[in-house]
Design an enzyme around this catalytic site. Sequence first.
Site, PDB file in Angstrom:
ATOM      1  N   SER A 101      -4.900 -50.293  63.684  1.00 55.13           N
ATOM      2  CA  SER A 101      -4.539 -50.613  65.075  1.00 55.13           C
ATOM      3  C   SER A 101      -3.249 -51.407  65.013  1.00 55.13           C
ATOM      4  CB  SER A 101      -5.657 -51.474  65.675  1.00 55.13           C
ATOM      5  OG  SER A 101      -5.201 -52.109  66.850  1.00 55.13           O
TER       6      SER A 101
ATOM      7  N   TYR B 246     -11.985 -58.418  64.876  1.00 58.60           N
ATOM      8  CA  TYR B 246     -11.429 -57.061  65.003  1.00 58.60           C
ATOM      9  C   TYR B 246     -10.015 -57.012  64.405  1.00 58.60           C
ATOM     10  CZ  TYR B 246      -9.654 -52.732  66.998  1.00 58.60           C
ATOM     11  OH  TYR B 246      -9.083 -51.489  67.144  1.00 58.60           O
TER      12      TYR B 246
HETATM   13  N1  LIG Z   1      -8.782 -47.484  72.073  1.00 57.86           N
HETATM   14  C1  LIG Z   1      -7.887 -48.338  71.630  1.00 57.86           C
HETATM   15  O1  LIG Z   1      -7.227 -49.042  72.434  1.00 57.86           O
HETATM   16  C2  LIG Z   1      -7.610 -48.444  70.158  1.00 57.86           C
HETATM   17  C3  LIG Z   1      -6.405 -49.039  69.747  1.00 57.86           C
HETATM   18  C4  LIG Z   1      -6.144 -49.141  68.390  1.00 57.86           C
HETATM   19  C5  LIG Z   1      -7.054 -48.670  67.460  1.00 57.86           C
HETATM   20  N2  LIG Z   1      -8.232 -48.094  67.882  1.00 57.86           N
HETATM   21  C6  LIG Z   1      -9.171 -47.636  66.863  1.00 57.86           C
HETATM   22  O2  LIG Z   1      -9.381 -46.258  67.042  1.00 57.86           O
HETATM   23  C7  LIG Z   1     -10.636 -45.890  66.482  1.00 57.86           C
HETATM   24  C8  LIG Z   1     -11.376 -45.002  67.462  1.00 57.86           C
HETATM   25  O3  LIG Z   1     -11.693 -45.772  68.611  1.00 57.86           O
HETATM   26  P1  LIG Z   1     -11.626 -45.190  70.097  1.00 57.86           P
HETATM   27  O4  LIG Z   1     -10.605 -45.961  70.827  1.00 57.86           O
HETATM   28  O5  LIG Z   1     -11.554 -43.729  70.076  1.00 57.86           O
HETATM   29  O6  LIG Z   1     -13.044 -45.724  70.649  1.00 57.86           O
HETATM   30  P2  LIG Z   1     -14.382 -44.958  71.070  1.00 57.86           P
HETATM   31  O7  LIG Z   1     -14.086 -43.970  72.147  1.00 57.86           O
HETATM   32  O8  LIG Z   1     -15.357 -46.042  71.366  1.00 57.86           O
HETATM   33  O9  LIG Z   1     -14.808 -44.167  69.741  1.00 57.86           O
HETATM   34  C9  LIG Z   1     -15.320 -44.844  68.629  1.00 57.86           C
HETATM   35  C10 LIG Z   1     -15.965 -43.845  67.691  1.00 57.86           C
HETATM   36  O10 LIG Z   1     -16.474 -44.557  66.544  1.00 57.86           O
HETATM   37  C11 LIG Z   1     -17.808 -44.121  66.300  1.00 57.86           C
HETATM   38  N3  LIG Z   1     -18.619 -45.168  65.688  1.00 57.86           N
HETATM   39  C12 LIG Z   1     -18.748 -46.454  66.070  1.00 57.86           C
HETATM   40  N4  LIG Z   1     -19.666 -47.072  65.308  1.00 57.86           N
HETATM   41  C13 LIG Z   1     -20.122 -46.158  64.423  1.00 57.86           C
HETATM   42  C14 LIG Z   1     -21.105 -46.175  63.383  1.00 57.86           C
HETATM   43  N5  LIG Z   1     -21.838 -47.279  63.111  1.00 57.86           N
HETATM   44  N6  LIG Z   1     -21.311 -45.052  62.673  1.00 57.86           N
HETATM   45  C15 LIG Z   1     -20.619 -43.915  62.943  1.00 57.86           C
HETATM   46  N7  LIG Z   1     -19.685 -43.840  63.912  1.00 57.86           N
HETATM   47  C16 LIG Z   1     -19.452 -44.939  64.650  1.00 57.86           C
HETATM   48  C17 LIG Z   1     -18.353 -43.764  67.691  1.00 57.86           C
HETATM   49  O11 LIG Z   1     -19.420 -42.821  67.569  1.00 57.86           O
HETATM   50  P3  LIG Z   1     -20.982 -43.101  67.874  1.00 57.86           P
HETATM   51  O12 LIG Z   1     -21.049 -44.226  68.848  1.00 57.86           O
HETATM   52  O13 LIG Z   1     -21.470 -41.794  68.404  1.00 57.86           O
HETATM   53  O14 LIG Z   1     -21.562 -43.430  66.542  1.00 57.86           O
HETATM   54  C18 LIG Z   1     -17.140 -43.106  68.329  1.00 57.86           C
HETATM   55  O15 LIG Z   1     -17.086 -41.751  68.001  1.00 57.86           O
HETATM   56  C19 LIG Z   1     -11.353 -47.194  66.144  1.00 57.86           C
HETATM   57  O16 LIG Z   1     -11.245 -47.445  64.766  1.00 57.86           O
HETATM   58  C20 LIG Z   1     -10.561 -48.231  66.934  1.00 57.86           C
HETATM   59  O17 LIG Z   1     -10.620 -49.500  66.351  1.00 57.86           O
HETATM   60  C21 LIG Z   1      -8.519 -47.972  69.213  1.00 57.86           C
END
Ligand SMILES: NC(=O)c1ccc[n+]([C@@H]2O[C@H](COP(=O)([O-])OP(=O)(O)OC[C@H]3O[C@@H](n4cnc5c(N)ncnc54)[C@H](OP(=O)(O)O)[C@@H]3O)[C@@H](O)[C@H]2O)c1
Length: 254
Positions: free
Chosen positions: A134, A148
Amino acid sequence: MKRTAIITGASSGIGRQMAIDLDLRGFDTVLVARRGERLQKLASELRHNAEVFECDLSQEQECFRLYEAFRDREDVLVLINNAGFGQLGFFDEVPLERELDMLSVNVKSVHILTKLFLKDFMARDKGYILNVASSAGLMPGGPMMSTYYATKAYVKSLTLAVNEELAQKKSRVWVCTLCPGPVDTEFNEVADCSFSISGISAEYCAKYAIRKMFERQLVIVPGTGMKAGVAASRIIPTRLFLKAANTFQTKKIK
Ligand SMILES: NC(=O)c1ccc[n+]([C@@H]2O[C@H](COP(=O)([O-])OP(=O)(O)OC[C@H]3O[C@@H](n4cnc5c(N)ncnc54)[C@H](OP(=O)(O)O)[C@@H]3O)[C@@H](O)[C@H]2O)c1
């Protein structure tokens, strides 16, 4: 020849869009997350073969189970460690259990899967690993989201170092990291944040990241605004940055 990509966190947000993008590029996919129904639905919508692998990556043995299931598959060319989550709140107030879970998913699972698959990719002298960190990982720290930010700094640091080791060994394997700013996904809901500033779309973020990974970029920051933000964070005095970050994060309290 069949080419397969493993994507963790494919049930939602960025990971889901990465699976769609890789499918459009002709890859077979392995969709990993806990919510199997969502993965099944996505698999049914993709054009190429998609395998669903229901798995809780906060459990160490589940990371090993994922590796064991695909270790001998020479068609696995891409691993995307995308699963992760955050939690808003004061460090002294967020439950330790929640943070340990976060460390397990954001750090430990990325570490385990990178290590295990990297060795196999190196033996075949091909493959790509994209670790989703991130913009938080490029900054000094993040009050109100301290754990985080720290987890993402780990992912970024590990990835950069491993990339250089691969260069020293003249390996053709590419390891890189995605460092986006806010992206419109379920992230805020999971992290107990209210809407603060609007983010880029998950589709744009995913497409950009996959393209840059194949172009062999090391640190991938989508969006000019966020590139400028990251550059600014490097020249602003740390104390000032932390105060500004605190103000920004506090606006997300529900
Ligand atoms: N959105 C932002 O603003 C942002 C910015 C920078 C970086 N990121 C990073 O991008 C990545 C994806 O996040 P997103 O924004 O797409 O959020 P999201 O829509 O909440 O997706 C998160 C994903 O992670 C999976 N996950 C969470 N805990 C898990 C576990 N214990 N086992 C297996 N899978 C798990 C969830 O699947 P299940 O719940 O079905 O298990 C879901 O598919 C993350 O690493 C996040 O830190 C996000």
